[in-house]
Write a protein that holds these residues in place. Structure first.
Motif, PDB file in Angstrom:
ATOM      1  N   GLN A  28       0.839  -1.193   0.000  1.00 56.89           N
ATOM      2  CA  GLN A  28       0.000   0.000   0.000  1.00 56.89           C
ATOM      3  C   GLN A  28       0.874   1.243   0.000  1.00 56.89           C
ATOM      4  OE1 GLN A  28      -2.739  -0.292   3.299  1.00 56.89           O
ATOM      5  NE2 GLN A  28      -4.094  -1.679   2.196  1.00 56.89           N
ATOM      6  N   LEU A  29       0.446   2.247  -0.779  1.00 56.86           N
ATOM      7  CA  LEU A  29       1.190   3.496  -0.935  1.00 56.86           C
ATOM      8  C   LEU A  29       0.276   4.673  -0.639  1.00 56.86           C
ATOM      9  CD1 LEU A  29       3.690   5.170  -2.079  1.00 56.86           C
ATOM     10  CD2 LEU A  29       2.473   5.100  -4.264  1.00 56.86           C
ATOM     11  N   HIS A  76      -3.442   3.502  -1.414  1.00 50.24           N
ATOM     12  CA  HIS A  76      -3.755   2.722  -2.608  1.00 50.24           C
ATOM     13  C   HIS A  76      -2.999   1.398  -2.551  1.00 50.24           C
ATOM     14  CE1 HIS A  76      -5.862   5.951  -4.761  1.00 50.24           C
ATOM     15  NE2 HIS A  76      -4.940   6.763  -4.276  1.00 50.24           N
ATOM     16  N   THR A  77      -3.663   0.326  -2.975  1.00 47.38           N
ATOM     17  CA  THR A  77      -3.033  -0.981  -3.020  1.00 47.38           C
ATOM     18  C   THR A  77      -2.457  -1.224  -4.410  1.00 47.38           C
ATOM     19  OG1 THR A  77      -4.540  -1.877  -1.347  1.00 47.38           O
ATOM     20  CG2 THR A  77      -3.371  -3.446  -2.738  1.00 47.38           C
ATOM     21  N   LEU A  78      -1.159  -1.455  -4.483  1.00 49.10           N
ATOM     22  CA  LEU A  78      -0.484  -1.718  -5.742  1.00 49.10           C
ATOM     23  C   LEU A  78       0.022  -3.156  -5.756  1.00 49.10           C
ATOM     24  CD1 LEU A  78      -0.412   1.445  -5.472  1.00 49.10           C
ATOM     25  CD2 LEU A  78       1.697   1.378  -6.808  1.00 49.10           C
ATOM     26  N   GLU A  79      -0.118  -3.801  -6.901  1.00 48.58           N
ATOM     27  CA  GLU A  79       0.373  -5.170  -7.060  1.00 48.58           C
ATOM     28  C   GLU A  79       1.125  -5.272  -8.383  1.00 48.58           C
ATOM     29  OE1 GLU A  79      -2.100  -8.797  -6.121  1.00 48.58           O
ATOM     30  OE2 GLU A  79      -1.858  -9.096  -8.294  1.00 48.58           O
ATOM     31  N   VAL A  80       2.359  -5.749  -8.320  1.00 45.26           N
ATOM     32  CA  VAL A  80       3.182  -5.943  -9.512  1.00 45.26           C
ATOM     33  C   VAL A  80       3.413  -7.440  -9.676  1.00 45.26           C
ATOM     34  CG1 VAL A  80       5.353  -5.428 -10.660  1.00 45.26           C
ATOM     35  CG2 VAL A  80       4.314  -3.723  -9.155  1.00 45.26           C
ATOM     36  N   LEU A  88       0.891  -4.118 -13.598  1.00 46.82           N
ATOM     37  CA  LEU A  88       0.698  -3.320 -12.384  1.00 46.82           C
ATOM     38  C   LEU A  88      -0.794  -3.137 -12.172  1.00 46.82           C
ATOM     39  CD1 LEU A  88       1.617  -1.390 -10.068  1.00 46.82           C
ATOM     40  CD2 LEU A  88       1.523   0.459 -11.765  1.00 46.82           C
ATOM     41  N   GLU A  89      -1.288  -3.633 -11.043  1.00 48.33           N
ATOM     42  CA  GLU A  89      -2.681  -3.419 -10.662  1.00 48.33           C
ATOM     43  C   GLU A  89      -2.748  -2.345  -9.582  1.00 48.33           C
ATOM     44  OE1 GLU A  89      -4.781  -6.873  -9.477  1.00 48.33           O
ATOM     45  OE2 GLU A  89      -4.602  -7.892 -11.420  1.00 48.33           O
ATOM     46  N   VAL A  90      -3.741  -1.470  -9.706  1.00 46.77           N
ATOM     47  CA  VAL A  90      -3.963  -0.418  -8.728  1.00 46.77           C
ATOM     48  C   VAL A  90      -5.363  -0.574  -8.172  1.00 46.77           C
ATOM     49  CG1 VAL A  90      -4.071   2.052  -8.298  1.00 46.77           C
ATOM     50  CG2 VAL A  90      -2.393   1.151  -9.929  1.00 46.77           C
ATOM     51  N   ASP A  91      -5.462  -0.841  -6.887  1.00 44.55           N
ATOM     52  CA  ASP A  91      -6.756  -1.018  -6.215  1.00 44.55           C
ATOM     53  C   ASP A  91      -7.619  -2.056  -6.922  1.00 44.55           C
ATOM     54  OD1 ASP A  91      -6.093   0.901  -4.281  1.00 44.55           O
ATOM     55  OD2 ASP A  91      -6.785   2.530  -5.574  1.00 44.55           O
ATOM     56  N   CYS A 105       4.511   7.143   2.085  1.00 41.98           N
ATOM     57  CA  CYS A 105       4.613   5.994   2.989  1.00 41.98           C
ATOM     58  C   CYS A 105       4.192   4.715   2.273  1.00 41.98           C
ATOM     59  CB  CYS A 105       3.721   6.199   4.210  1.00 41.98           C
ATOM     60  SG  CYS A 105       4.427   7.307   5.447  1.00 41.98           S
ATOM     61  N   VAL A 106       4.894   3.635   2.604  1.00 38.20           N
ATOM     62  CA  VAL A 106       4.554   2.295   2.120  1.00 38.20           C
ATOM     63  C   VAL A 106       4.296   1.407   3.332  1.00 38.20           C
ATOM     64  CG1 VAL A 106       5.507   0.223   1.028  1.00 38.20           C
ATOM     65  CG2 VAL A 106       5.804   2.449  -0.061  1.00 38.20           C
TER      66      VAL A 106
END
Length: 389
Positions: free
Chosen positions: A73-74, A129-133, A142-145, A192-193
């Protein structure tokens, strides 16, 4: 935007008020002179260091990786900066995820391919926001939310090889020469992460920092000064407008601030100008050729510098006050000098700790353009793009 180069800053001491802070990353030593940090820790990426150097990093054997997916999360208001980096073959193949203009930017080097792609939603809205690579064959996604933000396809004419050895991951910096990237950008990230899940590995991350700076629990846009340091710009490289004047504007609730808001001088000269606010007396003091103290009711302060005059405008929702100072050489001093936001320049500037600003400046503009504190020499305690809410 008027471009300001970094000037030489004085050594400053850090004392953060923990009452304003939420939670941070905790760690312990690993016997190699580094502290260990959990990959799921909340990490403030803007901590002071070499601006390209990772804040935390880890190394893992590729044979131990069971998943080719990382998520975290960012949260940031910063439009530009490094988020995270990964590589294999000791940096021959690498991946960088950053923001530029608030939008995700991925840069990838693999074999004979060098790819850069930008897209997806703006993420610098101050929300988590939830980021997934993840890697799916020839595609990096790259997925965002939960929705696709970027999909990058890569295909090489070279024969695919089995990759062994180690994989390195880093947050807030890179482990290669920045010149290798296609798109250049400012690396510092006021963000922040948290809640990181990195390739389904559980090995601890490492940091060279003695202590990791915590993240504010809630934030709002602005630049936060905790009373421990200031930001310095070299105004001698700042172009002035065709009509030979410079306009500086500041917005915020000045009744909630204390200390020096702004000061200007040239090396070897006496202080040209300063604005100071006293939270106890609720007064603001203007230092120029004369010293004027008035009641602090400001929401906006504007300073206009011309060849032989300097004008200060105080403004709130209901009233406006204007003060004009006349003296030859104001514009010359600006062209040869320095601008400090949050501190006092001039004689004895090594001993003005009590004069550092405490408070949040919601917006700072020079010549109508936002002033980015990441382009200044600033104390590590200053948050360039966020204030505690």
């Amino acid at each position: 935007m008027a471009v300001f180069c970094k000037a030489v800053a004085d050594g400053l001491l850090l004392t953060l008020s923990l009452a304003l802070l939420g939670w941070g990353a905790e760690g312990q030593g690993n016997g190699r002179g580094m502290r260990e940090v959990s990959g799921r820790a909340t990490v403030y990426l803007g901590q002071d260091r070499d601006i390209w150097r990772p804040l935390i990093h880890t190394t893992v054997n590729l044979s131990e990786i069971s998943s080719i997916k990382s998520s975290f999360q960012l949260r940031t208001f910063d439009p530009e900066g490094i988020i995270f980096y990964g590589d294999t073959k000791n940096g021959e193949d690498w991946f960088v995820l950053s923001l530029r203009d608030g939008i995700p930017l991925m840069q990838i080097s693999k074999g004979d391919m060098l790819v850069s792609v930008v897209g997806g939603p703006k993420l610098n809205d101050g929300k988590w926001h939830t980021l997934e690579v993840s890697n799916h064959g020839k595609f990096v996604i790259l997925e965002v939310d939960g929705s696709n933000g970027l999909v990058v396809g890569m295909q090489s004419k070279q024969t695919e090889e089995f990759i062994s050895g180690q994989l390195r991951l880093a947050l807030g910096g890179i482990l290669i020469d920045k010149e290798k990237m296609i798109v250049q950008f400012e690396p510092q990230m006021d963000g922040c992460v948290r809640e990181g899940s990195w390739l389904n590995i559980s090995v601890p991350w490492e940091t060279e920092a003695e202590e990791l700076r915590p993240c504010y629990q809630n934030i709002q846009p602005g630049s936060y000064f905790p009373g421990t340091g200031f930001a310095i710009f070299n105004t001698s490289v700042s172009p002035t407008e065709a009509d030979n004047e410079v306009k500086i504007e500041l917005w915020g609730d000045f009744s909630q601030m204390d200390g020096t808001i702004l000061s200007i001088n040239a090396p070897g000269q006496e202080l040209m100008f300063a604005l100071m606010v006293n939270n106890n007396t609720k007064e603001i003091t203007i230092f120029a050729e004369d010293k004027i103290t008035t009641k602090n009711y400001n929401k906006r302060l504007a300073i206009t510098i011309q060849a032989d005059s300097l004008t200060v405008i105080q403004e709130d929702d209901e009233s406006t006050a204007i003060y004009i100072f006349s003296h030859p050489g104001y514009l010359t001093t600006w062209r040869e000098g320095r601008l400090a936001i949050g501190g006092l320049l001039g004689e004895g500037e090594d001993n003005v700790g009590s004069q550092f600003l405490t408070g949040c400046l919601k917006k700072i503009q020079v010549q109508g353009k936002d002033l980015d504190l990441d382009l200044a020499v600033k104390h590590m305690s200053i948050s360039s793009h966020s204030c505690p809410a």
